[in-house]
Each structure stands twice: as C-alpha cells, then as structure tokens.
Design an enzyme around this catalytic site. Sequence first.
Site, PDB file in Angstrom:
ATOM      1  N   ASP A 408      29.621  15.967 -14.274  1.00 15.47           N
ATOM      2  CA  ASP A 408      29.500  16.672 -15.558  1.00 15.47           C
ATOM      3  C   ASP A 408      29.189  15.733 -16.722  1.00 15.47           C
ATOM      4  O   ASP A 408      29.773  15.849 -17.801  1.00 15.47           O
ATOM      5  CB  ASP A 408      30.786  17.457 -15.859  1.00 15.47           C
ATOM      6  CG  ASP A 408      30.987  18.638 -14.930  1.00 15.47           C
ATOM      7  OD1 ASP A 408      30.130  18.853 -14.056  1.00 15.47           O
ATOM      8  OD2 ASP A 408      32.001  19.332 -15.063  1.00 15.47           O
ATOM      9  N   ASP A 429      26.714  18.030 -10.619  1.00 17.60           N
ATOM     10  CA  ASP A 429      26.411  18.899 -11.765  1.00 17.60           C
ATOM     11  C   ASP A 429      26.287  18.084 -13.048  1.00 17.60           C
ATOM     12  O   ASP A 429      26.814  18.469 -14.095  1.00 17.60           O
ATOM     13  CB  ASP A 429      27.514  19.956 -11.942  1.00 17.60           C
ATOM     14  CG  ASP A 429      27.772  20.757 -10.682  1.00 17.60           C
ATOM     15  OD1 ASP A 429      26.856  20.866  -9.843  1.00 17.60           O
ATOM     16  OD2 ASP A 429      28.897  21.269 -10.522  1.00 17.60           O
TER      17      ASP A 429
END
EC number: 3.1.1.11
Length: 586
Positions: A408, A429
């Site tokens: 992230d 991600d």
Amino acid sequence: MDSVNSFKGYGKVDEAQDLALKKKTRKRLLLLSISVVVLIAVIIAAVVATVVHKNKNESTPSPPPELTPSTSLKAICSVTRFPESCISSISKLPSSNTTDPETLFKLSLKVIIDELDSISDLPEKLSKETEDERIKSALRVCGDLIEDALDRLNDTVSAIDDEEKKKTLSSSKIEDLKTWLSATVTDHETCFDSLDELKQNKTEYANSTITQNLKSAMSRSTEFTSNSLAIVSKILSALSDLGIPIHRRRRLMSHHHQQSVDFEKWARRRLLQTAGLKPDVTVAGDGTGDVLTVNEAVAKVPKKSLKMFVIYVKSGTYVENVVMDKSKWNVMIYGDGKGKTIISGSKNFVDGTPTYETATFAIQGKGFIMKDIGIINTAGAAKHQAVAFRSGSDFSVYYQCSFDGFQDTLYPHSNRQFYRDCDVTGTIDFIFGSAAVVFQGCKIMPRQPLSNQFNTITAQGKKDPNQSSGMSIQRCTISANGNVIAPTYLGRPWKEFSTTVIMETVIGAVVRPSGWMSWVSGVDPPASIVYGEYKNTGPGSDVTQRVKWAGYKPVMSDAEAAKFTVATLLHGADWIPATGVINQLS
C-alpha cells in the site's frame, strides 16, 4: 494473519438491476436549441412515459403523461440504484413540490447533508463506549471522513448556487459534481474499510456491536449519496447521448470560486524553473531556513487561499508524518530532488494504526502540487499496510517525485490526480485507491516481498458504477526493483466496479503471463469491472495467456482506450497545462 488478505474486498453486485437502470436512461429525443433545464425536463417526461408504457405492457407508444412533481421525482429517482429511498427521502422535504430537475437534485444533496449531520458525532460517542485503541482509531477515521464529506457537499451546493447565476449548468460543472459526489461515496467506503480491517487482528471484531452500529447508522447516507451521484451522472449521459454541445468554461483550480489569474501566469513561467523561485517558507533541518520541519511550514499555510503558497524543502531526510487537511488549498511543495529531499515515516497497520492514517504524507486540500520530493514509509514488508503517500486533493499534480514502500505504498484516495515522471516502489497493492488518476512517464517498480507473498501493482476501488474514478497507467515502465522472484501481477480488482487500464507502457518480464489476479483465489471478479490493456510493449506485454475475465479486455480499441487519457478521464485540458507540467492529453 496472512498479510495478502488485507481489508479490501468485494461487496454484492446486482448486475441485472444496474443493466435495467441503464436501459431506462437511453432515450432518443428530437430537440432543437433549448435550455439545459428544459431539456432535462423533456428527458424526464420521456422516462416517465417509458415507465408507464412498460407497466401497461403497451405495444404502441402514447403521449407522455402530464409532468407533475410526483412523476418528475419518480423519473429522477428511477435512474438511481436505490429509487425507493430516493423518492421517500426527497418527498419529505417541503420544497419537493416541483418539476424542476435541478431543484430536485439540490434537494437530494440536502438529504445527504442532513443525514450526515445527524450522525456526525456518532463516531465520537461510540468511541467512549470502548477502551480498545484499535476500535477508537477506526472510529476516528470515520469521524474525519464524515466531516470531509460534509464539507465537500456544502462546497457542492455552493458551486451549484454560483452556477445558477449563469442560468446554465455547464458540462464542466457537471464533471465537478460527479467528482465530488464520487469522493463522498469513497469517504463512506473508506470508513467501512477501516472498520472491516479490524478483523485482521481479532476475530471478535467481526461481531463488534460498536462497529456494526456505525455501519447501520451510515447505511442511509450511503444510499442517498449514491442517489445524488446517479442523478447527475445520468443527466450528463442523456445530454451526451443527444449530442447537445454545452459551453465549457475555462477554469483553474479554485473550481466554484474565482481563481486568481496570477496563478496561471506564475505556474506556467516558474513551476519548472524552481531554481529562481522565491518560496513563502523554506524548510531546512540544518537551521538555514525559516523553519526546521515540514509540519512547521504546513502550519503557516493560510486556510482556503486562492493564491499559491509555496514551500521549499532543502536537501535532507525529514522524519515526520505530515497531514495537510482540507482547508489547505493551492499549496506547492518542492525539494532539491526526489533522492535528496526525503520525508520519511514508519506508521503501519501491524503496530495499531488504521491503513488510512499510516501515510507519511497526506494531503486533502485542492490544487496541490509536489515536485522533486521523495516520500518513504520505512515500516517494511513485515508490517503489512504502510502508506507512504495519500492524496484526496482534487486537481493535484505530482512531478518528478518518488514514493517508496512495500504494501500500500501510494494511495490516490479520491478526486482528480496526475502523476508525471514519478517513481513508485512496493509489493502488495502498492498503488491503490478510488481517485480518477493518470500516471504518465512513471517508473513503477515491484520489489521482493516476504517469502509467502506476491506482488500486485494496482488495486482500484470503484464501489459505485456512477463514480467518475479509474486508474490509468500510460507510457510508463514496469520493471523489477532488484531481484524479484515473487509472483508479480499488474493488479487485482478490489471492488465491484474496479477500473484499471495499462496503456502504451513497457511491461517488463517481472509480470506473470496471466497478467492479473483475482482478489479471492479461484474466484473470477464480477463482470462489472473495467480492466484492459492497450498497445503495451516489452516482454511482459504478451496478452495471449492473460486471464479470461468477463470484465477484462486484453486488446482495447482506440475508442475504449481514449476514455482513459488525461483529456478524458481527468478532463486535464482544463487545468493541467496551467501547472506547466509536461503531459500528453491523448
């Protein structure tokens, strides 16, 4: 807890309902030059007629029924995902006795504002019922997001009031309304995500009455926001389908305020020539500037300023977490280079911070520009979610910056954002969020994660089909940062309507032939996602072995790809050239 199973996940998708709603709005009308308000009224009448015909199962058309307040409201609400709540909430208002669609739309906004205002203090009240710090933190995130949503909605109403003085609602203003309502949808969803991610640590959080009470309390405002977004989106779609040209006003970053003309002249001339620029505040850790820390400089930024406020951060590593709230408008921050001026933090989810609050640097105020700065989160792979940079800044630009982390890393949360010639490094991600965002000329570099992990470059979070969000990676390079042996993918769909396109990009061999992966192993994402590739090159660009999802197009057409350019996705011709940053609109 397996770090790859982060808090992000699918919700329920009613594809049949969404398809039916789309069909209701695709009406052909023969019209000459006519005001926007009257045009929309005619569209409403046509929709009402269609509904009546379908209900009566008529084989031949009949004249549309009389346009009454009731039929107008029914027609307006018929294009929403939650027509019952739309009708019931608006009809309760005293001023709902009207056939004017713009008035009905404004009433739909009032419904959201009233609902959010009624629950705005609930997170704080619920926080007093628990001693659990993780729950308190998640509730704090929700409280902040509700406040942001209220502020944005009030700005939206003000923007409409300003526009009414011009006797028309321009297409550019409609795009603004769609963007701001899309961000409000994202605010709701981010609150829910923050509550859901509690489950990663303790299973008992899944049944927490406190978190469930807040979710239940926010269910109405969630539906109301979706309703308003659908109304403005379908109106725009109807006008577009009819081919009616609408005057597009030239506007800069202040949106519904008159932006100082000084900014455009200043930005064009000086943004790329920062060597001769005189900043308002200089940050230097060695004491040679005005202040020692970035936070001290941020504290000097005036609230809601229409003039650019410039912060210069000298070479050095600044270990601090910076938060620029929604009142910090039109700020430019620049350094001596992305490898020289570094802002570093280490907040992370494992140590107790909600993902939303882990960012080393977070910006909410509109009109933000960052140049020649590196942002890093040093928490490392073992600490799971650890954001380096989060942005909810509308009309924001990032030029020659770097964002370094693991899971992230970069969080383009909401609104319209443009990244040019930036470096992004991470693992799981590591570019995620719900903004309308375009990356051009960037170096995207997956790195080796923990031994049991994989790499996914993107995780786009579009929750509502009418949101104007999407992620476009254009003319970038995707290559490994060091020796990467972990399975690496272009991304995975996070929400039901996730939208991501990789186009004209050099994809390195680090990317697996399948290209993409599902959020849930072995389960294809819903057909409502929009994923695609267009004219990519490099050893990882071969699409012959790509996934076979219903919502994925391995070879997009020119017309399909054009929807994800700077000009279309960001409407960038209106504002990016004024910043002086290099960009390709198409």
